[in-house]
Scaffold this active site. Sequence first.
Site, mmCIF file in Angstrom:
data_model
loop_
_atom_site.group_PDB
_atom_site.id
_atom_site.type_symbol
_atom_site.label_atom_id
_atom_site.label_comp_id
_atom_site.label_asym_id
_atom_site.label_seq_id
_atom_site.Cartn_x
_atom_site.Cartn_y
_atom_site.Cartn_z
ATOM 1 N N ASN A 105 -24.009 6.525 15.244
ATOM 2 C CA ASN A 105 -24.218 5.449 14.269
ATOM 3 C C ASN A 105 -25.358 4.520 14.684
ATOM 4 O O ASN A 105 -26.158 4.095 13.856
ATOM 5 C CB ASN A 105 -22.923 4.655 14.065
ATOM 6 N N PHE A 117 -31.825 8.983 6.144
ATOM 7 C CA PHE A 117 -31.958 7.643 6.753
ATOM 8 C C PHE A 117 -33.433 7.280 6.966
ATOM 9 O O PHE A 117 -33.788 6.655 7.951
ATOM 10 C CB PHE A 117 -31.160 7.560 8.073
ATOM 11 N N LYS A 169 -21.009 -2.987 12.986
ATOM 12 C CA LYS A 169 -19.926 -3.085 13.972
ATOM 13 C C LYS A 169 -20.159 -2.117 15.134
ATOM 14 O O LYS A 169 -19.963 -2.464 16.297
ATOM 15 C CB LYS A 169 -18.624 -2.804 13.212
ATOM 16 N N CYS A 191 -19.614 0.134 8.960
ATOM 17 C CA CYS A 191 -19.667 0.778 10.280
ATOM 18 C C CYS A 191 -20.916 0.470 11.116
ATOM 19 O O CYS A 191 -20.791 0.206 12.309
ATOM 20 C CB CYS A 191 -19.506 2.286 10.129
ATOM 21 N N THR A 201 -12.662 4.532 15.720
ATOM 22 C CA THR A 201 -13.837 4.396 16.595
ATOM 23 C C THR A 201 -13.462 3.437 17.721
ATOM 24 O O THR A 201 -13.194 2.260 17.467
ATOM 25 C CB THR A 201 -15.024 3.850 15.777
ATOM 26 N N LEU A 231 -16.820 10.592 8.907
ATOM 27 C CA LEU A 231 -16.947 10.620 7.434
ATOM 28 C C LEU A 231 -17.667 9.381 6.913
ATOM 29 O O LEU A 231 -17.678 8.326 7.549
ATOM 30 C CB LEU A 231 -15.562 10.764 6.777
ATOM 31 N N LYS A 281 0.844 -1.211 0.000
ATOM 32 C CA LYS A 281 0.000 0.000 0.000
ATOM 33 C C LYS A 281 0.877 1.259 0.000
ATOM 34 O O LYS A 281 0.639 2.206 -0.751
ATOM 35 C CB LYS A 281 -0.925 -0.012 1.219
HETATM 36 N N1 LIG Z 1 -14.452 3.586 6.939
HETATM 37 C C1 LIG Z 1 -15.268 4.485 7.465
HETATM 38 O O1 LIG Z 1 -16.221 4.946 6.819
HETATM 39 C C2 LIG Z 1 -15.042 5.000 8.865
HETATM 40 C C3 LIG Z 1 -15.687 6.175 9.253
HETATM 41 C C4 LIG Z 1 -15.464 6.666 10.538
HETATM 42 C C5 LIG Z 1 -14.647 5.980 11.417
HETATM 43 N N2 LIG Z 1 -14.056 4.825 11.030
HETATM 44 C C6 LIG Z 1 -13.176 4.136 11.997
HETATM 45 O O2 LIG Z 1 -11.829 4.503 11.715
HETATM 46 C C7 LIG Z 1 -10.944 3.396 11.976
HETATM 47 C C8 LIG Z 1 -10.187 3.039 10.719
HETATM 48 O O3 LIG Z 1 -11.136 2.644 9.752
HETATM 49 P P1 LIG Z 1 -10.764 2.554 8.204
HETATM 50 O O4 LIG Z 1 -12.050 2.309 7.492
HETATM 51 O O5 LIG Z 1 -9.906 3.694 7.817
HETATM 52 O O6 LIG Z 1 -9.901 1.210 8.215
HETATM 53 P P2 LIG Z 1 -9.057 0.599 7.010
HETATM 54 O O7 LIG Z 1 -9.086 -0.865 7.214
HETATM 55 O O8 LIG Z 1 -9.515 1.185 5.709
HETATM 56 O O9 LIG Z 1 -7.588 1.169 7.271
HETATM 57 C C9 LIG Z 1 -6.781 0.772 8.333
HETATM 58 C C10 LIG Z 1 -5.334 0.899 7.874
HETATM 59 O O10 LIG Z 1 -4.497 0.616 8.983
HETATM 60 C C11 LIG Z 1 -3.377 -0.103 8.503
HETATM 61 N N3 LIG Z 1 -2.737 -0.821 9.596
HETATM 62 C C12 LIG Z 1 -3.111 -1.987 10.178
HETATM 63 N N4 LIG Z 1 -2.232 -2.316 11.147
HETATM 64 C C13 LIG Z 1 -1.293 -1.332 11.181
HETATM 65 C C14 LIG Z 1 -0.130 -1.104 11.965
HETATM 66 N N5 LIG Z 1 0.240 -1.966 12.919
HETATM 67 N N6 LIG Z 1 0.603 0.006 11.724
HETATM 68 C C15 LIG Z 1 0.233 0.881 10.751
HETATM 69 N N7 LIG Z 1 -0.853 0.703 9.978
HETATM 70 C C16 LIG Z 1 -1.608 -0.384 10.189
HETATM 71 C C17 LIG Z 1 -3.943 -1.025 7.433
HETATM 72 O O11 LIG Z 1 -2.931 -1.496 6.551
HETATM 73 C C18 LIG Z 1 -4.946 -0.096 6.752
HETATM 74 O O12 LIG Z 1 -4.352 0.621 5.685
HETATM 75 C C19 LIG Z 1 -11.848 2.281 12.526
HETATM 76 O O13 LIG Z 1 -11.900 2.382 13.914
HETATM 77 C C20 LIG Z 1 -13.209 2.617 11.939
HETATM 78 O O14 LIG Z 1 -14.264 2.113 12.714
HETATM 79 C C21 LIG Z 1 -14.215 4.330 9.758
#
Ligand SMILES: NC(=O)c1ccc[n+]([C@@H]2O[C@H](COP(=O)([O-])OP(=O)(O)OC[C@H]3O[C@@H](n4cnc5c(N)ncnc54)[C@H](O)[C@@H]3O)[C@@H](O)[C@H]2O)c1
Length: 296
Positions: free
Chosen positions: A206, A247, A261, A258, A122, A149, A37
């Site tokens: 959520n 909604f 979970k 989301c 989260t 977001l 990545k």
């Molecule tokens: N996706 C959404 O719409 C959204 C919205 C709001 C909040 N969130 C929250 O934000 C958080 C992240 O969600 P996301 O959707 O961005 O997840 P994601 O899976 O898209 O991204 C997580 C990233 O972390 C990296 N990662 C994993 N282990 C790692 C490590 N040890 N060191 C460095 N990088 C590492 C992964 O390679 C990946 O690129 C979660 O808690 C999620 O609930 C997500």
Amino acid sequence: MAEHIGIVGAGYVGLTSAACFARLGHRVTCVDSAESKVDELRRGVVSIAEPGLAELVAQGLGDGTLTFTTAQAELHGADLVFLCLPTPPAEDGRPDLGVLERVVPQLGRLLRPGCVVVTKSTVPVGTAARLPGLLGRTDLPVAANPEFLREGHAVDDFLHPDRVVLGTDPPGSAAASRVARLYEPAGAPVVLTDSASAELAKYASNAFLAVKLSYVNVLAELCERSGADVREVARTMGLDARIGPEFLAPGPGWGGSCLPKDTSALLHAADSAGVDFGILRDAVRVNARQRARVVR
Ligand SMILES: NC(=O)c1ccc[n+]([C@@H]2O[C@H](COP(=O)([O-])OP(=O)(O)OC[C@H]3O[C@@H](n4cnc5c(N)ncnc54)[C@H](O)[C@@H]3O)[C@@H](O)[C@H]2O)c1
């Protein structure tokens, strides 16, 4: 004032935050453990489909404000570090904080004194309060800054949020002000609160949306049996400013990355606290039934 911002995790939330903070004039170092990545991102290849994101990444790479690395050590000089790590559900519905619990102690060994450590993932109530212990440091202020977001609207939602939530103990601390300044260009209301309230607000929002969707799906069933048109009923409800139109569209049941979970996590938190969150449990039950109903 331009800050050096570290982002840990270059997924939906981390990459969007990194690219947007760079766009706002900060120097951003984005760390991810996935080498492939990071290689792609260094070449400007963005694998998630978010309008405007690839352009912002290209701009940041071009003007040198945005860099990608697998080396946490490059966060050494950062002024603020945002944790954007995955918190997937464990088998019992509780959020799995394993990645965060592994990464935070590593950061504790390298961040410079005064660096603000911010949870954007989260995370359950109490996580920000646990950070100093996990970091093994008392000279790193911590803050909870949950992200709201939506996938597919990530850049727009980040740059134009409905609100920014900043939880610190005590509320409105110097660390909260430093994080708040980053969001000033958005002009959004800033909620300065304690870290537990900030953390719970994300799950509560959520889960409330999930309840709203389950409500309208049961309403659709009643409409079907009583000769009413659920779209007309929902349109009428949505014109009430206290309810709002979002909604309220009946559908096959809520899903995505989301809502399932975060509802499970909130139910788990309620159970652990001895609180009967029946309305949320019903929303989950209705959702499972709705999916089965649509499949039939
Ligand atoms: N996706 C959404 O719409 C959204 C919205 C709001 C909040 N969130 C929250 O934000 C958080 C992240 O969600 P996301 O959707 O961005 O997840 P994601 O899976 O898209 O991204 C997580 C990233 O972390 C990296 N990662 C994993 N282990 C790692 C490590 N040890 N060191 C460095 N990088 C590492 C992964 O390679 C990946 O690129 C979660 O808690 C999620 O609930 C997500």
